[in-house]
Design a protein around this motif. Structure first.
Motif, PDB file in Angstrom:
ATOM      1  N   HIS A   1       0.811  -1.233   0.000  1.00  0.00           N
ATOM      2  CA  HIS A   1       0.000   0.000   0.000  1.00  0.00           C
ATOM      3  C   HIS A   1       0.845   1.285   0.000  1.00  0.00           C
ATOM      4  CE1 HIS A   1      -0.772  -0.354   4.679  1.00  0.00           C
ATOM      5  NE2 HIS A   1       0.430   0.114   4.441  1.00  0.00           N
TER       6      HIS A   1
ATOM      7  N   THR B   1       2.619   4.100  -4.249  1.00  0.00           N
ATOM      8  CA  THR B   1       1.574   4.996  -4.755  1.00  0.00           C
ATOM      9  C   THR B   1       1.743   5.318  -6.235  1.00  0.00           C
ATOM     10  OG1 THR B   1       2.886   6.849  -3.926  1.00  0.00           O
ATOM     11  CG2 THR B   1       1.116   6.051  -2.492  1.00  0.00           C
ATOM     12  N   GLN B   2       2.884   4.939  -6.815  1.00  0.00           N
ATOM     13  CA  GLN B   2       3.127   5.244  -8.232  1.00  0.00           C
ATOM     14  C   GLN B   2       2.964   3.974  -9.073  1.00  0.00           C
ATOM     15  OE1 GLN B   2       3.653   8.436  -9.075  1.00  0.00           O
ATOM     16  NE2 GLN B   2       3.415   8.771  -6.873  1.00  0.00           N
TER      17      GLN B   2
ATOM     18  N   ARG C   1       4.320  -0.072  -8.527  1.00  0.00           N
ATOM     19  CA  ARG C   1       3.460  -1.258  -8.444  1.00  0.00           C
ATOM     20  C   ARG C   1       3.817  -2.261  -9.537  1.00  0.00           C
ATOM     21  NH1 ARG C   1      -0.371   2.845  -6.989  1.00  0.00           N
ATOM     22  NH2 ARG C   1      -1.201   3.013  -9.105  1.00  0.00           N
TER      23      ARG C   1
ATOM     24  N   GLU D   1      -5.299   7.094   5.816  1.00  0.00           N
ATOM     25  CA  GLU D   1      -4.824   7.623   4.535  1.00  0.00           C
ATOM     26  C   GLU D   1      -3.301   7.686   4.489  1.00  0.00           C
ATOM     27  OE1 GLU D   1      -6.681  11.386   3.962  1.00  0.00           O
ATOM     28  OE2 GLU D   1      -8.687  10.490   3.890  1.00  0.00           O
ATOM     29  N   ARG D   2      -2.686   7.673   5.668  1.00  0.00           N
ATOM     30  CA  ARG D   2      -1.228   7.737   5.738  1.00  0.00           C
ATOM     31  C   ARG D   2      -0.735   6.741   6.771  1.00  0.00           C
ATOM     32  NH1 ARG D   2       0.335  12.617   3.449  1.00  0.00           N
ATOM     33  NH2 ARG D   2       2.375  12.639   4.394  1.00  0.00           N
TER      34      ARG D   2
ATOM     35  N   GLU E   1       2.033   8.746   2.386  1.00  0.00           N
ATOM     36  CA  GLU E   1       0.722   8.461   1.791  1.00  0.00           C
ATOM     37  C   GLU E   1       0.632   6.993   1.435  1.00  0.00           C
ATOM     38  OE1 GLU E   1      -0.312  10.803  -1.569  1.00  0.00           O
ATOM     39  OE2 GLU E   1      -0.241  12.651  -0.388  1.00  0.00           O
ATOM     40  N   VAL E   2      -0.567   6.462   1.540  1.00  0.00           N
ATOM     41  CA  VAL E   2      -0.779   5.068   1.124  1.00  0.00           C
ATOM     42  C   VAL E   2      -1.940   5.010   0.142  1.00  0.00           C
ATOM     43  CG1 VAL E   2       0.069   4.099   3.305  1.00  0.00           C
ATOM     44  CG2 VAL E   2      -2.386   4.492   2.999  1.00  0.00           C
ATOM     45  N   GLU E   3      -2.003   3.900  -0.554  1.00  0.00           N
ATOM     46  CA  GLU E   3      -3.111   3.584  -1.458  1.00  0.00           C
ATOM     47  C   GLU E   3      -3.956   2.551  -0.706  1.00  0.00           C
ATOM     48  OE1 GLU E   3      -2.865   5.078  -4.557  1.00  0.00           O
ATOM     49  OE2 GLU E   3      -4.829   4.278  -5.061  1.00  0.00           O
TER      50      GLU E   3
END
Ligand SMILES: C[S@@+](CC[C@H](N)C(=O)[O-])C[C@H]1O[C@@H](n2cnc3c(N)ncnc32)[C@H](O)[C@@H]1O
Length: 206
Positions: free
Chosen positions: A118, A121-122, A126, A154-155, A160-162
């Motif tokens: 997670h 984020t890019q 991934r 959210e973090r 930041e996380v997805e």
């Protein structure tokens, strides 16, 4: 030369004790449940991706697993686990590597990732993770991947996380693995905050 990401995680584990990070859990209950539920055996090989200072490796050694690898971007995290395990740490392979820049030298029967995917984020991060997963997971192997759920934070650790539902995580990991089960679990941080995770079990199909 170290990257910003590596610096970040090295600092986390240099500044804090393993029991003081938000993801600390006294026992890796969901992971053991998942392994039991899908018939994983101590004779199999397992890699813990971004294993940090998790006690999963302790629990698996105690159950007789003898082909264990822990990979993490932060060397101090692995040092903490090695110190905790003492002599038993010699029975584990330890790898300091960034999963988005790592080519598995072999295949594993079980790929375990709690709270690492997670952070990617890019899309290119991934894609690199998925390439490593496909190279590193044996045919018919099991991938256990846990991320924050949509209602989760959210973090994490200032990053930041997805957040994922099971079907979106399955789409992110692509058609080389098949989603066999998913469930939600609330992790409680050491200070009592609730963090909802999506746990997914995938099987390598080809
Ligand atoms: C939230 S912690 C979870 C640690 C462990 N899986 C657990 O359940 O206790 C995320 C871990 O992933 C590691 N990590 C973050 N990005 C990474 C990357 N790109 N490659 C390898 N490890 C990474 C961090 O150092 C940290 O140990």
């Amino acid at each position: 030369m170290t990257t910003d990401r590596e610096d970040h995680w090295r600092k986390v584990y240099s500044d804090k004790r393993p029991e003081d990070v938000s993801w600390y859990q006294p026992a890796p209950e969901q992971s053991l449940l998942a392994l039991d539920r899908f018939g994983a055996e101590p004779s199999q090989s397992l890699i813990d991706i971004g294993g940090g200072a998790s006690t999963l490796v302790d629990a698996l050694l105690a159950r007789g697993w003898d082909d264990l690898t822990v990979l993490d971007i932060a060397a101090p995290a692995l040092s903490a686990s090695q110190a905790r395990l003492g002599a038993a740490s010699a029975d584990v392979a330890w790898l300091v590597a960034d999963i988005t820049d790592w080519q598995p030298p072999r295949r594993y029967d079980v790929w375990h990732d709690r709270a690492v995917f997670h952070f990617l984020t890019q899309p290119e991060q991934r894609a690199a993770y998925v390439r490593a997963l496909y190279h590193g997971l044996a045919t018919n192997g099991l991938a256990i991947v846990a991320t924050f759920a949509p209602e989760g934070p959210e973090r994490c650790s200032g990053l930041e996380v997805e957040r994922y539902e099971a079907d979106r995580l399955a789409a992110a990991l692509g058609s080389g693995v098949k989603l066999e089960a998913s469930w939600r679990d609330d992790h409680m941080t050491p200070w009592g905050a609730r963090q909802t995770f999506t746990w997914c079990l995938f099987r390598r199909t080809d």
